[in-house]
Enzyme design. Structure first.
Site, mmCIF file in Angstrom:
data_model
loop_
_atom_site.group_PDB
_atom_site.id
_atom_site.type_symbol
_atom_site.label_atom_id
_atom_site.label_comp_id
_atom_site.label_asym_id
_atom_site.label_seq_id
_atom_site.Cartn_x
_atom_site.Cartn_y
_atom_site.Cartn_z
ATOM 1 N N VAL A 1 -68.665 40.288 7.810
ATOM 2 C CA VAL A 1 -68.484 39.319 6.839
ATOM 3 C C VAL A 1 -67.605 40.070 5.823
ATOM 4 O O VAL A 1 -66.985 39.471 4.905
ATOM 5 C CB VAL A 1 -69.961 39.061 5.651
ATOM 6 C CG1 VAL A 1 -70.717 38.819 6.386
ATOM 7 C CG2 VAL A 1 -70.704 40.829 5.026
ATOM 8 N N ASN B 1 -75.756 36.632 2.372
ATOM 9 C CA ASN B 1 -77.243 38.135 2.345
ATOM 10 C C ASN B 1 -76.687 39.610 3.455
ATOM 11 O O ASN B 1 -77.203 40.427 2.373
ATOM 12 C CB ASN B 1 -78.671 37.511 2.805
ATOM 13 C CG ASN B 1 -79.717 38.654 3.695
ATOM 14 O OD1 ASN B 1 -80.594 38.781 2.750
ATOM 15 N ND2 ASN B 1 -79.096 39.350 4.981
ATOM 16 N N SER C 1 -79.014 41.857 -6.618
ATOM 17 C CA SER C 1 -80.300 42.739 -6.341
ATOM 18 C C SER C 1 -80.704 43.220 -8.110
ATOM 19 O O SER C 1 -80.416 42.995 -8.097
ATOM 20 C CB SER C 1 -79.429 44.301 -5.909
ATOM 21 O OG SER C 1 -80.494 45.405 -6.219
ATOM 22 N N TYR D 1 -73.427 50.770 -5.918
ATOM 23 C CA TYR D 1 -74.367 49.164 -5.335
ATOM 24 C C TYR D 1 -74.457 48.299 -6.879
ATOM 25 O O TYR D 1 -73.729 46.943 -6.555
ATOM 26 C CB TYR D 1 -75.485 49.812 -4.955
ATOM 27 C CG TYR D 1 -75.951 49.362 -4.588
ATOM 28 C CD1 TYR D 1 -76.268 48.376 -3.679
ATOM 29 C CD2 TYR D 1 -77.058 48.980 -5.343
ATOM 30 C CE1 TYR D 1 -77.034 47.516 -2.920
ATOM 31 C CE2 TYR D 1 -78.360 47.625 -4.556
ATOM 32 C CZ TYR D 1 -78.130 47.293 -3.582
ATOM 33 O OH TYR D 1 -78.688 46.446 -2.769
ATOM 34 N N LYS E 1 -73.135 44.548 -7.445
ATOM 35 C CA LYS E 1 -74.079 43.549 -7.296
ATOM 36 C C LYS E 1 -74.509 43.178 -8.164
ATOM 37 O O LYS E 1 -74.363 41.029 -8.575
ATOM 38 C CB LYS E 1 -75.661 44.663 -6.803
ATOM 39 C CG LYS E 1 -76.074 44.486 -5.381
ATOM 40 C CD LYS E 1 -75.863 43.684 -4.125
ATOM 41 C CE LYS E 1 -76.181 43.657 -3.243
ATOM 42 N NZ LYS E 1 -76.356 42.554 -2.323
ATOM 43 N N ILE F 1 -87.778 46.009 -0.747
ATOM 44 C CA ILE F 1 -88.518 45.414 0.282
ATOM 45 C C ILE F 1 -88.070 45.861 1.744
ATOM 46 O O ILE F 1 -87.586 46.987 1.652
ATOM 47 C CB ILE F 1 -87.709 43.947 0.719
ATOM 48 C CG1 ILE F 1 -86.968 42.981 -0.790
ATOM 49 C CG2 ILE F 1 -88.068 43.335 1.798
ATOM 50 C CD1 ILE F 1 -88.501 42.397 -1.965
HETATM 51 N N1 LIG Z 1 -84.243 45.655 1.043
HETATM 52 C C1 LIG Z 1 -84.452 46.071 -0.022
HETATM 53 O O1 LIG Z 1 -84.991 46.723 -0.977
HETATM 54 C C2 LIG Z 1 -83.176 45.292 -1.196
HETATM 55 C C3 LIG Z 1 -82.572 45.505 -2.402
HETATM 56 C C4 LIG Z 1 -81.927 45.007 -3.137
HETATM 57 C C5 LIG Z 1 -80.828 43.902 -2.538
HETATM 58 N N2 LIG Z 1 -81.167 43.709 -1.394
HETATM 59 C C6 LIG Z 1 -79.635 43.296 -0.460
HETATM 60 O O2 LIG Z 1 -80.651 42.284 0.598
HETATM 61 C C7 LIG Z 1 -79.523 42.333 0.884
HETATM 62 C C8 LIG Z 1 -79.944 42.385 2.829
HETATM 63 O O3 LIG Z 1 -80.818 43.826 3.148
HETATM 64 P P1 LIG Z 1 -81.631 44.733 4.184
HETATM 65 O O4 LIG Z 1 -82.680 44.927 3.040
HETATM 66 O O5 LIG Z 1 -81.974 43.468 4.520
HETATM 67 O O6 LIG Z 1 -80.595 45.238 4.799
HETATM 68 P P2 LIG Z 1 -80.706 45.561 6.369
HETATM 69 O O7 LIG Z 1 -81.940 45.468 7.451
HETATM 70 O O8 LIG Z 1 -80.089 47.273 6.573
HETATM 71 O O9 LIG Z 1 -80.189 44.306 6.838
HETATM 72 C C9 LIG Z 1 -78.628 44.453 6.407
HETATM 73 C C10 LIG Z 1 -77.683 43.329 7.034
HETATM 74 O O10 LIG Z 1 -76.474 43.314 6.798
HETATM 75 C C11 LIG Z 1 -76.286 43.275 8.169
HETATM 76 N N3 LIG Z 1 -74.196 43.885 7.311
HETATM 77 C C12 LIG Z 1 -73.705 44.987 6.983
HETATM 78 N N4 LIG Z 1 -72.657 44.959 6.577
HETATM 79 C C13 LIG Z 1 -71.749 43.949 7.934
HETATM 80 C C14 LIG Z 1 -70.422 43.343 8.089
HETATM 81 N N5 LIG Z 1 -69.833 44.093 7.500
HETATM 82 N N6 LIG Z 1 -70.635 41.874 8.134
HETATM 83 C C15 LIG Z 1 -71.901 41.171 8.811
HETATM 84 N N7 LIG Z 1 -73.272 41.867 8.644
HETATM 85 C C16 LIG Z 1 -72.821 43.205 8.051
HETATM 86 C C17 LIG Z 1 -76.561 43.783 8.517
HETATM 87 O O11 LIG Z 1 -75.654 44.624 9.447
HETATM 88 P P3 LIG Z 1 -75.836 46.034 11.501
HETATM 89 O O12 LIG Z 1 -77.318 45.320 11.671
HETATM 90 O O13 LIG Z 1 -74.970 45.218 12.028
HETATM 91 O O14 LIG Z 1 -75.443 46.453 10.077
HETATM 92 C C18 LIG Z 1 -77.770 44.108 9.017
HETATM 93 O O15 LIG Z 1 -77.647 42.406 9.335
HETATM 94 C C19 LIG Z 1 -78.558 43.300 1.494
HETATM 95 O O16 LIG Z 1 -77.345 42.664 0.095
HETATM 96 C C20 LIG Z 1 -78.981 44.276 0.577
HETATM 97 O O17 LIG Z 1 -77.938 45.001 -0.735
HETATM 98 C C21 LIG Z 1 -82.054 44.842 -0.391
#
Ligand SMILES: NC(=O)c1ccc[n+]([C@@H]2O[C@H](COP(=O)([O-])OP(=O)(O)OC[C@H]3O[C@@H](n4cnc5c(N)ncnc54)[C@H](OP(=O)(O)O)[C@@H]3O)[C@@H](O)[C@H]2O)c1
Length: 276
Positions: free
Chosen positions: A65, A91, A143, A156, A160, A189
């Site tokens: 991305v 996402n 977020s 961050y 966001k 999450i």
């Molecule tokens: N979990 C939480 O508590 C939380 C809270 C607030 C916001 N968020 C947001 O939710 C979204 C998803 O996060 P998550 O918690 O599900 O984390 P995650 O399990 O680490 O998933 C992140 C995903 O983004 C992909 N990604 C990162 N850099 C990329 C790139 N350059 N090109 C393509 N894909 C890429 C990762 O791929 P790889 O596996 O290849 O690295 C992974 O599939 C994010 O935007 C995060 O900021 C999460």
């Protein structure tokens, strides 16, 4: 009863892990076709294979991305192959909890590339397609840090807040054109994000907070609210909607909570706490 998502064509970025994987699975359960995008061919293939029960409705898409040409091609190819694009879930993203004075300009560039440019590239490619077809819904993952500023998350939070602002503007700008825009604001999450750095690479042991909300429940709530065409979607809704309102109103409780968080995080970092 036919589900709102039945027969819809969806593209989800960051679909091989965490919230993106959970959203993909829930969309498939609800009858959609899902192009599951990720930067690693192997990880995407593995994620699609885990969802093989849904047959060819789960489709792999390899795109980084942070690369405009790859995002443009991935979105255009999806719409061309499927004949339409109902939903784009921007996402993919990385986290980052670090004292401001420790952040290098390379850290700033890396997080802005992954969390902001990715979304800009996504909407830049998808909006013309959606305008032409006269319908479409873009769902951008911000977020809780995109509506409330947690100390030690300046990098961050900047990205966001950017995602929130962009998505909210477009929501009003295209409301009369049949397009919808939603901003997902998750908080804690249970996903692998908790031990990843700004570069997206895992470090050390995964320590998910005890009170983290399950990703599958988050995905279900998100899709329910997206189907209602909600703008800002806080997940889980409570206690974080109250936190958001309290921050906007400047209540003494929320001011104290954020100040307390700053003191605790400063202390943790001074004791040699983690970088991410
Ligand atoms: N979990 C939480 O508590 C939380 C809270 C607030 C916001 N968020 C947001 O939710 C979204 C998803 O996060 P998550 O918690 O599900 O984390 P995650 O399990 O680490 O998933 C992140 C995903 O983004 C992909 N990604 C990162 N850099 C990329 C790139 N350059 N090109 C393509 N894909 C890429 C990762 O791929 P790889 O596996 O290849 O690295 C992974 O599939 C994010 O935007 C995060 O900021 C999460």
């Amino acid at each position: 009863m036919v589900d709102y998502y039945t027969g819809k064509v969806c593209l989800v970025t960051g679909a091989n892990s965490g919230i993106g994987y959970a959203i993909s699975e829930e969309l498939l359960k609800r009858g959609a076709t899902v192009y599951m995008a990720g930067r690693s061919r192997e990880k995407v293939a593995e994620a699609v294979a885990r969802l093989s029960a849904y047959g060819d409705r789960a489709r792999p898409l390899v795109m980084d991305v942070t690369k405009q040409e790859q995002v443009q091609k991935g979105i255009e190819d999806t719409a061309a192959e499927a004949g339409r694009l109902d939903f784009l879930f921007n996402n993919a993203g990385v986290g980052g909890t670090i004292p401001f004075e420790m952040a290098t300009l390379d850290d700033w560039k890396a997080i802005i590339d992954t969390n902001i440019w990715s979304v800009v590239y996504g909407v830049h490619a998808a909006v013309p397609i959606m305008l032409k077809q006269g319908f479409g819904h873009v769902v951008n993952t911000s977020s809780i840090a995109g509506i409330v500023p947690p100390p030690f998350q300046a990098l961050y939070s900047l990205t966001k807040y950017g995602v929130t602002g962009l998505t909210e503007c477009l929501k009003y700008e295209y409301a009369e054109k049949g397009l919808y825009f939603s901003t997902i604001c998750p908080a804690n999450i249970a996903t692998p994000i908790f031990n990843k750095g700004i570069d997206g690479q895992a470090r050390g042991e995964l320590r998910i907070p005890d009170d983290a909300y399950p990703a599958d429940k988050a995905a279900s709530l998100i899709l329910d609210r997206v189907a209602e065409h909600r703008g800002i979607i806080v997940v889980p809704e409570e206690p974080y909607t109250d936190l958001w309102k309290g921050y906007i109103l400047g209540t003494p409780e929320v001011e104290e909570r954020l100040s307390q968080m700053a003191r605790e995080r400063r202390e943790a970092f001074e004791k040699g706490g983690t970088y991410f």
